[in-house]
Scaffold this active site. Structure first.
Site, PDB file in Angstrom:
ATOM      1  N   GLU A 248       0.881  -1.181   0.000  1.00 15.11           N
ATOM      2  CA  GLU A 248       0.000   0.000   0.000  1.00 15.11           C
ATOM      3  C   GLU A 248       0.904   1.212   0.000  1.00 15.11           C
ATOM      4  OE1 GLU A 248      -3.328  -0.478  -0.201  1.00 15.11           O
ATOM      5  OE2 GLU A 248      -2.626  -2.524  -0.375  1.00 15.11           O
ATOM      6  N   CYS A 282      -2.304   9.019   2.900  1.00 11.34           N
ATOM      7  CA  CYS A 282      -2.077   8.551   1.529  1.00 11.34           C
ATOM      8  C   CYS A 282      -3.226   8.911   0.609  1.00 11.34           C
ATOM      9  CB  CYS A 282      -1.870   7.046   1.530  1.00 11.34           C
ATOM     10  SG  CYS A 282      -3.298   6.155   2.171  1.00 11.34           S
TER      11      CYS A 282
HETATM   12  P1  NAD Z   1       8.521   4.672   4.330  1.00 19.82           P
HETATM   13  O1  NAD Z   1       8.427   3.970   3.031  1.00 19.82           O
HETATM   14  O2  NAD Z   1       9.674   5.557   4.555  1.00 19.82           O
HETATM   15  O3  NAD Z   1       8.510   3.616   5.516  1.00 19.82           O
HETATM   16  C1  NAD Z   1       7.459   2.673   5.671  1.00 19.82           C
HETATM   17  C2  NAD Z   1       8.022   1.449   6.369  1.00 19.82           C
HETATM   18  O4  NAD Z   1       8.880   0.761   5.451  1.00 19.82           O
HETATM   19  C3  NAD Z   1       8.871   1.789   7.591  1.00 19.82           C
HETATM   20  O5  NAD Z   1       8.624   0.868   8.620  1.00 19.82           O
HETATM   21  C4  NAD Z   1      10.280   1.659   7.049  1.00 19.82           C
HETATM   22  O6  NAD Z   1      11.234   1.390   8.045  1.00 19.82           O
HETATM   23  C5  NAD Z   1      10.126   0.500   6.078  1.00 19.82           C
HETATM   24  N1  NAD Z   1      11.173   0.429   5.054  1.00 19.82           N
HETATM   25  C6  NAD Z   1      11.823   1.447   4.464  1.00 19.82           C
HETATM   26  N2  NAD Z   1      12.734   0.975   3.592  1.00 19.82           N
HETATM   27  C7  NAD Z   1      12.650  -0.379   3.634  1.00 19.82           C
HETATM   28  C8  NAD Z   1      13.331  -1.434   2.965  1.00 19.82           C
HETATM   29  N3  NAD Z   1      14.290  -1.191   2.084  1.00 19.82           N
HETATM   30  N4  NAD Z   1      12.977  -2.703   3.248  1.00 19.82           N
HETATM   31  C9  NAD Z   1      11.997  -2.977   4.129  1.00 19.82           C
HETATM   32  N5  NAD Z   1      11.336  -2.015   4.815  1.00 19.82           N
HETATM   33  C10 NAD Z   1      11.653  -0.733   4.560  1.00 19.82           C
HETATM   34  O7  NAD Z   1       7.132   5.447   4.489  1.00 19.82           O
HETATM   35  P2  NAD Z   1       6.711   6.478   5.617  1.00 19.82           P
HETATM   36  O8  NAD Z   1       7.464   7.748   5.367  1.00 19.82           O
HETATM   37  O9  NAD Z   1       6.805   5.832   6.955  1.00 19.82           O
HETATM   38  O10 NAD Z   1       5.156   6.689   5.299  1.00 19.82           O
HETATM   39  C11 NAD Z   1       4.672   7.617   4.386  1.00 19.82           C
HETATM   40  C12 NAD Z   1       4.340   6.953   3.065  1.00 19.82           C
HETATM   41  O11 NAD Z   1       3.416   5.902   3.280  1.00 19.82           O
HETATM   42  C13 NAD Z   1       3.674   7.877   2.079  1.00 19.82           C
HETATM   43  O12 NAD Z   1       4.219   7.692   0.802  1.00 19.82           O
HETATM   44  C14 NAD Z   1       2.218   7.430   2.098  1.00 19.82           C
HETATM   45  O13 NAD Z   1       1.511   7.716   0.919  1.00 19.82           O
HETATM   46  C15 NAD Z   1       2.363   5.981   2.327  1.00 19.82           C
HETATM   47  N6  NAD Z   1       1.140   5.415   2.884  1.00 19.82           N
HETATM   48  C16 NAD Z   1       0.352   4.647   2.070  1.00 19.82           C
HETATM   49  C17 NAD Z   1      -0.845   4.130   2.546  1.00 19.82           C
HETATM   50  C18 NAD Z   1      -1.724   3.295   1.664  1.00 19.82           C
HETATM   51  O14 NAD Z   1      -2.621   2.662   2.196  1.00 19.82           O
HETATM   52  N7  NAD Z   1      -1.505   3.259   0.361  1.00 19.82           N
HETATM   53  C19 NAD Z   1      -1.236   4.379   3.858  1.00 19.82           C
HETATM   54  C20 NAD Z   1      -0.411   5.140   4.667  1.00 19.82           C
HETATM   55  C21 NAD Z   1       0.781   5.655   4.158  1.00 19.82           C
END
Ligand code: NAD
Length: 483
Positions: A248, A282
C-alpha cells in the site's frame, strides 16, 4: 523517558548492550523514548517464533481465533486514551484525531473477528465422473507487517487483524518515527491469553530490519504500507524467495471540481481531505483541477476556509493540525512549495515552515494557485497541508490530467450531474474514487492502488484474501468400484 524492548515469542527481551533509537515528539523536539535497534539475529528469532506458533494457531477453528481477537479489541478499548496520547506524542496529530484512530484500532480488530465464519472455499464441478474438486482457503503462514508513521495505531489493526483471523502469525515492524504505540500494543498482547509467538514486534531501520524480514524465507507475505520507493526495494528483496508482497504505497489524489458542484460542501470536503493528519494521509487531496467557470469563487472560499486552520502541539490544546512528523518531512514540503513558486505558481496563503513557542516541525496551511500540470508540486506526493490548484475547461481534459500520473491510489469528483459521475467512474483509472465526499475509506471497502500506488489491497473480504492461500484438491471418490 520510556524505554521499550523487543517483543519476541511472548517475552520482552532485555536491551542489554543493544543500540537504541531516539523517538522525538515533533511538536516539542524532545526525546520521548528509546527503542531497540533489532539485529538480523533478533529478526530471525522473531520470525522463528511466529513460524512455530503458526503451526498450532493456523489449526484452531477460526471462531476460536476470533475470541482472541475480541479479547485484544477489548484491551485496546480499555486503553484508548493511553494509545491516543502515545500516538499524539510520537507523531504529532491532534489528540482528538488520535482518539479516533485508537477507536478504529479496536473496531477494526472486531470487524475482522466477525469474519471468522465467512472464510469459505469452493466445490468446483469436475470434467470427470466421480470426482470433486475442492478449493480450500488456508492460512498463508508468517506475515511481516511493515508500517509507516502516519497512522501507526490503525495500521497495527490492518496488519494484525486479517492475518490472525486467517490463521497467520505476525512480525510487526513499526516506523522508527512512531514505534511507541506498537510497543504499548505488545504490552497488551503479553497481558492477553493469546498464545506466545502469534504477534511479535521488532524495531529498527527499514534498511536493516525491514530488509531482514523481506528476505527471510520463512516469511510468506510481506504486507507493507509506506512510500513507493521503499515498496520497490521490498519487492526486489522479496523476489529472491518469490515471497508474496502486498504493498500500500504513495498517492497523488486528483480532485476534479465541476462548474455544477455544490460549492460550499465541496470546499468543506476538500478542506477535510487535505488538513486531516496535517495532510499526511495517503488518500489526501493532493492536487485540485477546478473547472474555469467556478474557479475564482472556489479559490476565494478555499483560501477563506484554510485561513481559519489552527495548529499547535497535539497535547497542548484543541487544534485542527499538529506538526509534520519530522524535520525531513517539513523540509520536503517546503522544497515542493518553493519549487512551485520557481515554476511560476502563486502562494495565496501560508507557504512557510512554522514553530509554536520556538519549537516543532510545523507548516502553515497553504494554498497555491496558477499551478500547471507539469509542475513538480502537481506530480510528487506532498504529504503536507498544501493545496495546489489548477484549472480546466472540459471533463475530457480533467480526466486526462488526473490519469496522467505515476500514482493511482485515490481520486475524487464533485458534480451534480449524473452523466458526469458515470463517465468519471468508468474513465478515472485509480484504485478508489470518492464522489461528492471527503477522502476516507471504510473497513468493509477495499483500499488499493493501481500503477505505482501498490499491489494488492487492504480491508473487507478482498483485503482478507491477501492473507489467505488457495489449496486445490482433486478427489476421486470411487476407488472401491475399481474405476
Ligand atoms: P517509508 O516507506 O519511509 O517507511 C514505511 C516502512 O517501510 C517503515 O517501517 C520503514 O522502516 C520500512 N522500510 C523502508 N525501507 C525499507 C526497505 N528497504 N525494506 C523494508 N522495509 C523498509 O514510508 P513512511 O514515510 O513511513 O510513510 C509515508 C508513506 O506511506 C507515504 O508515501 C504514504 O503515501 C504511504 N502510505 C500509504 C498508505 C496506503 O494505504 N496506500 C497508507 C499510509 C501511508
Amino acid at each position: 523517558m520510556k524505554t521499550y524492548e523487543l517483543f519476541i515469542n511472548g517475552e520482552f527481551i532485555p536491551n542489554g548492550d543493544r543500540e537504541m533509537l531516539d523517538v522525538i515528539n515533533p511538536a516539542t523536539e524532545e526525546v520521548i523514548s528509546q527503542v531497540p535497534k533489532a539485529t538480523e539475529a533478533d529478526v530471525q528469532a522473531a520470525v522463528d517464533a511466529a513460524y512455530e506458533a503458526q503451526k498450532s494457531w493456523g489449526k484452531l477453528p477460526a471462531i476460536q481465533r476470533a475470541n482472541y481477537l475480541m479479547e485484544l479489541a477489548g484491551l485496546v478499548r480499555e486503553n484508548r486514551e493511553l494509545f491516543a496520547r502515545t500516538n499524539t506524542e510520537e507523531m504529532g496529530k491532534p489528540l482528538a484525531q488520535s482518539m479516533d484512530e485508537a477507536g478504529w484500532l479496536g473496531d477494526y480488530i472486531q470487524y475482522f473477528a466477525a469474519m471468522a465464519r465467512h472464510i469459505k472455499g469452493e466445490i468446483i464441478p469436475s470434467d470427470r465422473p466421480n470426482e470433486n474438486i475442492l478449493l480450500y482457503k488456508m492460512p498463508i503462514g508468517v506475515v511481516a507487517g511493515i508500517m509507516p508513521w502516519n497512522f501507526p495505531l490503525f495500521l497495527i489493526g490492518r496488519k494484525v487483524a486479517p492475518a490472525l483471523i486467517a490463521g497467520d502469525t505476525v512480525v510487526l515492524k513499526p516506523s522508527s518515527d512512531s514505534p511507541n504505540g506498537c510497543y504499548e500494543f505488545a504490552k497488551l498482547v503479553a497481558k492477553s491469553s493469546l498464545p506466545k509467538g502469534v504477534i511479535n514486534v521488532v524495531t529498527g531501520s527499514g534498511a536493516v530490519v525491514g530488509e531482514a524480514l523481506a528476505k527471510n524465507p520463512k516469511v510468506a507475505l510481506v504486507s507493507m504500507t509506506g512510500s513507493t520507493a521503499a515498496g520497490k526495494k521490498i519487492m526486489k528483496t522479496a523476489a529472491d524467495n518469490v515471497t508474496k508482497v502486498s504493498l500500500e504505497l504513495g498517492g497523488k489524489a486528483p480532485v476534479i471540481i465541476m462548474n455544477d458542484c455544490k460549492l460550499d460542501e465541496t470546499v468543506e470536503h476538500v478542506y477535510n481531505s487535505r488538513i486531516i493528519n496535517t495532510g499526511q494521509a495517503c488518500n489526501c487531496a493532493e492536487r485540485i483541477y477546478v473547472q474555469e467557470g467556478i474557479a475564482d469563487e472556489f479559490i476565494k472560499k478555499t483560501i477563506e476556509r484554510f485561513s481559519k486552520t489552527t495548529f499547535g502541539p497535539g497535547l497542548g490544546g484543541t487544534f485542527d493540525m499538529g506538526p509534520m512528523v519530522n524535520k525531513q518531512q517539513q523540509d520536503h514540503v517546503d522544497e515542493l512549495v518553493k519549487s512551485a513558486v520557481e515554476q511560476g505558481a502563486q502562494i495565496r496563503l501560508g507557504g512557510h515552515k512554522a514553530t509554536v513557542d520556538g519549537k516543532g516541525f510545523f507548516y502553515e496551511p497553504t494554498v497555491i494557485t496558477g499551478c500547471t500540470h507539469d509542475m513538480k508540486i502537481m506530480k510528487e506526493e506532498i504529504f503536507g497541508p498544501v493545496l495546489p490548484i489548477t484549472t480546466f475547461k472540459t471533463l475530457d481534459e480533467a480526466i486526462e490530467l488526473a490519469n496522467d500520473c505515476v500514482f493511482g491510489l485515490t481520486s475524487s469528483i464533485y458534480t451534480t450531474d449524473y452523466d458526469t459521475v458515470m463517465r468519471a467512474m468508468n474513465e478515472i483509472h485509480f484504485g478508489e474514487t470518492y464522489v461528492n465526499r471527503e477522502h476516507f475509506e471504510a473497513f468493509q471497502g477495499f483500499h488499493q492502488g493501481v500503477r505505482q500506488s501498490g499491489l494488492g489491497g487492504d480491508d473487507g473480504e478482498h483485503g482478507l484474501e491477501e492473507f489467505l492461500e488457495t489449496h486445490i484438491c482433486y478427489i476421486d471418490y470411487d476407488l472401491k468400484a475399481g474405476n
